[in-house]
Scaffold this motif. Sequence first.
Motif, PDB file in Angstrom:
ATOM      1  N   ILE A   5      56.536 103.501 121.807  1.00 46.17           N
ATOM      2  CA  ILE A   5      55.266 102.781 121.708  1.00 46.17           C
ATOM      3  C   ILE A   5      55.328 101.514 122.553  1.00 46.17           C
ATOM      4  CG2 ILE A   5      53.652 101.570 120.192  1.00 46.17           C
ATOM      5  CD1 ILE A   5      54.490 103.368 117.920  1.00 46.17           C
ATOM      6  N   LEU A   6      54.317 101.328 123.402  1.00 40.65           N
ATOM      7  CA  LEU A   6      54.162 100.103 124.170  1.00 40.65           C
ATOM      8  C   LEU A   6      53.254  99.164 123.389  1.00 40.65           C
ATOM      9  CD1 LEU A   6      53.573 101.649 127.713  1.00 40.65           C
ATOM     10  CD2 LEU A   6      55.687 100.657 126.832  1.00 40.65           C
ATOM     11  N   TYR A   7      53.731  97.967 123.108  1.00 43.18           N
ATOM     12  CA  TYR A   7      52.937  97.003 122.343  1.00 43.18           C
ATOM     13  C   TYR A   7      53.081  95.624 122.974  1.00 43.18           C
ATOM     14  CZ  TYR A   7      57.112  94.945 120.246  1.00 43.18           C
ATOM     15  OH  TYR A   7      58.308  94.284 120.063  1.00 43.18           O
ATOM     16  N   THR A   8      52.169  94.722 122.661  1.00 37.70           N
ATOM     17  CA  THR A   8      52.150  93.391 123.267  1.00 37.70           C
ATOM     18  C   THR A   8      52.288  92.323 122.183  1.00 37.70           C
ATOM     19  OG1 THR A   8      50.745  94.216 125.053  1.00 37.70           O
ATOM     20  CG2 THR A   8      50.833  91.823 124.744  1.00 37.70           C
ATOM     21  N   LYS A  42      43.016  90.364 124.967  1.00 41.98           N
ATOM     22  CA  LYS A  42      43.175  89.074 125.646  1.00 41.98           C
ATOM     23  C   LYS A  42      42.611  87.962 124.774  1.00 41.98           C
ATOM     24  CE  LYS A  42      42.945  90.787 130.435  1.00 41.98           C
ATOM     25  NZ  LYS A  42      43.173  92.209 130.123  1.00 41.98           N
ATOM     26  N   HIS A  43      43.413  86.939 124.542  1.00 34.38           N
ATOM     27  CA  HIS A  43      42.958  85.747 123.824  1.00 34.38           C
ATOM     28  C   HIS A  43      43.719  84.559 124.402  1.00 34.38           C
ATOM     29  CE1 HIS A  43      41.648  83.045 120.636  1.00 34.38           C
ATOM     30  NE2 HIS A  43      42.921  82.693 120.457  1.00 34.38           N
ATOM     31  N   GLN A  44      43.004  83.694 125.143  1.00 32.10           N
ATOM     32  CA  GLN A  44      43.665  82.602 125.858  1.00 32.10           C
ATOM     33  C   GLN A  44      44.809  83.198 126.692  1.00 32.10           C
ATOM     34  OE1 GLN A  44      44.616  79.810 122.720  1.00 32.10           O
ATOM     35  NE2 GLN A  44      42.485  79.165 122.491  1.00 32.10           N
ATOM     36  N   ARG A  45      46.029  82.720 126.551  1.00 30.04           N
ATOM     37  CA  ARG A  45      47.147  83.261 127.325  1.00 30.04           C
ATOM     38  C   ARG A  45      47.891  84.370 126.570  1.00 30.04           C
ATOM     39  NH1 ARG A  45      50.318  80.044 129.806  1.00 30.04           N
ATOM     40  NH2 ARG A  45      52.158  81.352 129.688  1.00 30.04           N
ATOM     41  N   PHE A  46      47.362  84.761 125.426  1.00 28.33           N
ATOM     42  CA  PHE A  46      48.053  85.703 124.554  1.00 28.33           C
ATOM     43  C   PHE A  46      47.462  87.116 124.634  1.00 28.33           C
ATOM     44  CE2 PHE A  46      47.965  81.464 122.572  1.00 28.33           C
ATOM     45  CZ  PHE A  46      49.321  81.153 122.660  1.00 28.33           C
ATOM     46  N   GLY A  47      48.283  88.088 124.263  1.00 24.91           N
ATOM     47  CA  GLY A  47      47.842  89.484 124.192  1.00 24.91           C
ATOM     48  C   GLY A  47      47.124  89.751 122.885  1.00 24.91           C
ATOM     49  N   GLY A  48      46.015  89.064 122.675  1.00 22.32           N
ATOM     50  CA  GLY A  48      45.307  89.100 121.403  1.00 22.32           C
ATOM     51  C   GLY A  48      45.610  87.850 120.606  1.00 22.32           C
ATOM     52  N   ASP A  49      44.775  87.531 119.614  1.00 26.11           N
ATOM     53  CA  ASP A  49      45.050  86.347 118.794  1.00 26.11           C
ATOM     54  C   ASP A  49      46.269  86.605 117.901  1.00 26.11           C
ATOM     55  OD1 ASP A  49      44.170  87.846 116.584  1.00 26.11           O
ATOM     56  OD2 ASP A  49      42.173  86.952 116.611  1.00 26.11           O
ATOM     57  N   ASP A  50      46.677  85.592 117.175  1.00 23.50           N
ATOM     58  CA  ASP A  50      47.908  85.697 116.385  1.00 23.50           C
ATOM     59  C   ASP A  50      47.837  86.847 115.376  1.00 23.50           C
ATOM     60  OD1 ASP A  50      48.710  83.523 117.814  1.00 23.50           O
ATOM     61  OD2 ASP A  50      48.715  82.113 116.136  1.00 23.50           O
ATOM     62  N   ASP A  51      46.703  86.980 114.703  1.00 28.42           N
ATOM     63  CA  ASP A  51      46.562  88.047 113.696  1.00 28.42           C
ATOM     64  C   ASP A  51      46.680  89.422 114.332  1.00 28.42           C
ATOM     65  OD1 ASP A  51      46.250  86.200 111.693  1.00 28.42           O
ATOM     66  OD2 ASP A  51      44.056  86.347 111.619  1.00 28.42           O
ATOM     67  N   ALA A  52      46.092  89.584 115.508  1.00 27.40           N
ATOM     68  CA  ALA A  52      46.125  90.887 116.185  1.00 27.40           C
ATOM     69  C   ALA A  52      47.541  91.245 116.625  1.00 27.40           C
ATOM     70  CB  ALA A  52      45.186  90.874 117.390  1.00 27.40           C
ATOM     71  N   ARG A  53      48.260  90.267 117.146  1.00 20.29           N
ATOM     72  CA  ARG A  53      49.627  90.548 117.616  1.00 20.29           C
ATOM     73  C   ARG A  53      50.579  90.779 116.440  1.00 20.29           C
ATOM     74  NH1 ARG A  53      51.553  86.303 119.635  1.00 20.29           N
ATOM     75  NH2 ARG A  53      49.761  84.916 119.370  1.00 20.29           N
ATOM     76  N   LEU A  54      50.381  90.012 115.365  1.00 24.66           N
ATOM     77  CA  LEU A  54      51.199  90.225 114.167  1.00 24.66           C
ATOM     78  C   LEU A  54      50.957  91.624 113.604  1.00 24.66           C
ATOM     79  CD1 LEU A  54      53.136  88.874 112.071  1.00 24.66           C
ATOM     80  CD2 LEU A  54      51.076  88.298 110.769  1.00 24.66           C
ATOM     81  N   ALA A  55      49.691  92.028 113.554  1.00 24.82           N
ATOM     82  CA  ALA A  55      49.356  93.357 113.057  1.00 24.82           C
ATOM     83  C   ALA A  55      49.972  94.444 113.934  1.00 24.82           C
ATOM     84  CB  ALA A  55      47.833  93.525 112.998  1.00 24.82           C
ATOM     85  N   ALA A  56      50.009  94.187 115.239  1.00 28.55           N
ATOM     86  CA  ALA A  56      50.598  95.158 116.164  1.00 28.55           C
ATOM     87  C   ALA A  56      52.090  95.345 115.890  1.00 28.55           C
ATOM     88  CB  ALA A  56      50.369  94.717 117.606  1.00 28.55           C
ATOM     89  N   ILE A  57      52.782  94.234 115.670  1.00 31.05           N
ATOM     90  CA  ILE A  57      54.223  94.314 115.369  1.00 31.05           C
ATOM     91  C   ILE A  57      54.455  95.117 114.097  1.00 31.05           C
ATOM     92  CG2 ILE A  57      56.265  92.971 114.708  1.00 31.05           C
ATOM     93  CD1 ILE A  57      55.146  90.706 116.500  1.00 31.05           C
ATOM     94  N   HIS A  58      53.682  94.817 113.068  1.00 33.08           N
ATOM     95  CA  HIS A  58      53.838  95.520 111.792  1.00 33.08           C
ATOM     96  C   HIS A  58      53.422  96.979 111.905  1.00 33.08           C
ATOM     97  CE1 HIS A  58      53.550  91.428 109.485  1.00 33.08           C
ATOM     98  NE2 HIS A  58      54.745  91.643 109.999  1.00 33.08           N
ATOM     99  N   ARG A  59      52.410  97.252 112.718  1.00 37.16           N
ATOM    100  CA  ARG A  59      51.952  98.633 112.923  1.00 37.16           C
ATOM    101  C   ARG A  59      53.054  99.465 113.603  1.00 37.16           C
ATOM    102  NH1 ARG A  59      47.204  97.263 114.413  1.00 37.16           N
ATOM    103  NH2 ARG A  59      47.651  97.019 116.621  1.00 37.16           N
ATOM    104  N   VAL A  60      53.677  98.875 114.602  1.00 39.24           N
ATOM    105  CA  VAL A  60      54.771  99.565 115.297  1.00 39.24           C
ATOM    106  C   VAL A  60      55.949  99.782 114.343  1.00 39.24           C
ATOM    107  CG1 VAL A  60      56.466  99.384 117.153  1.00 39.24           C
ATOM    108  CG2 VAL A  60      54.097  98.713 117.568  1.00 39.24           C
ATOM    109  N   ALA A  61      56.261  98.762 113.538  1.00 38.91           N
ATOM    110  CA  ALA A  61      57.370  98.888 112.588  1.00 38.91           C
ATOM    111  C   ALA A  61      57.124 100.013 111.587  1.00 38.91           C
ATOM    112  CB  ALA A  61      57.595  97.566 111.856  1.00 38.91           C
ATOM    113  N   LYS A  62      55.894 100.122 111.105  1.00 42.10           N
ATOM    114  CA  LYS A  62      55.567 101.187 110.148  1.00 42.10           C
ATOM    115  C   LYS A  62      55.661 102.562 110.796  1.00 42.10           C
ATOM    116  CE  LYS A  62      52.542  98.330 107.271  1.00 42.10           C
ATOM    117  NZ  LYS A  62      51.131  98.004 106.901  1.00 42.10           N
ATOM    118  N   ALA A  63      55.291 102.649 112.063  1.00 39.44           N
ATOM    119  CA  ALA A  63      55.366 103.925 112.780  1.00 39.44           C
ATOM    120  C   ALA A  63      56.818 104.319 113.052  1.00 39.44           C
ATOM    121  CB  ALA A  63      54.593 103.836 114.090  1.00 39.44           C
ATOM    122  N   ALA A  64      57.698 103.309 113.156  1.00 43.06           N
ATOM    123  CA  ALA A  64      59.129 103.531 113.380  1.00 43.06           C
ATOM    124  C   ALA A  64      59.410 104.519 114.512  1.00 43.06           C
ATOM    125  CB  ALA A  64      59.819 103.984 112.097  1.00 43.06           C
TER     126      ALA A  64
END
Length: 301
Positions: A5-8, A42-64
């Motif tokens: 999985i590619l995630y940001t 895209k959010h400012q210089r980030f790959g999405g706002d903090d909530d979106a990126r945190l959710a992405a990390i947790h989503r990837v972790a759950k998918a394992a």
Amino acid sequence: MNDLILYTPAGVVPKAALVRRAAKRLTKLGFEVSIDEAALLKHQRFGGDDDARLAAIHRVAKAAPHVAFATRGGYGLTRLLDRIDWKLIAKSVEQGTHWVGQSDVTALQLGLLAHAKGVTWQGPLACDDFGGDTVDDITEAVFLEAMSCELEALGFRTTEGFDGLQVKGTIWGGNLCMINSMLGTPHWPKIKGGILFLEDVNEHPYRIERSLLQLHQAGVLDAQKAIVLGEFTNYRKFPLDRGFTLKTVIAHLRTLTKTPILTGLPFGHVPTKVTLPVGAKAQLVVDGRDVLIGWEHHHEH
């Protein structure tokens, strides 16, 4: 299983084509590639706002997946450290997930090491190393060997003066600036007797020295069995340096710490880089100028 999985998790992806090209190349290499739904936000210089990126990390972790591959570094993970579900990421590691990246991703890897002792991988970034015009042959080969759980050791050449050195300990490290930013926080891994590897980019030698002195004065360097320096690149020299270079920085540090400081590790913000475990039990052996770092294997999918 060979899913990837590619995630940001940090900085914004500048061009979607970089992610798509990386996905295409990784598919040709045998991975079943999917792109996380938030990878191109895209959010400012980030790959999405903090909530979106945190959710992405947790989503990837759950998918394992077999490989959780960060698209790029930049900046952004520091903002998430207090909110990451470390147990969830640790569980994915236990299930066989290889979390791979460098630069800003160092924060995620050291945070996991501090909170749950999970092994991750410092290595390439999807956009930087697989999304460009070309892919470095060594970077690709070592990455594939590491992800297939076949990589057991890495070798490189260092300077004279360390022949016969043999040490064992936890191998850990990554980007020097990121490591220093975590010092004194709850996310700092208190590794003693370790093998610490370091790299950085866009940092003048005086800034590198300042960071290394901070680690030394905090007792971190003396607590290690060995320090291994990778590449420190893309800085601009100044007329007032007057002979002050990275070599003089290293020479000065060697007078301050009892811990051997080796150079020459092919790792950093450079095209040719190895893939290294963070948190594994490792052994470093020097024969003449030849250095070999080997480590114990951990979970396979």
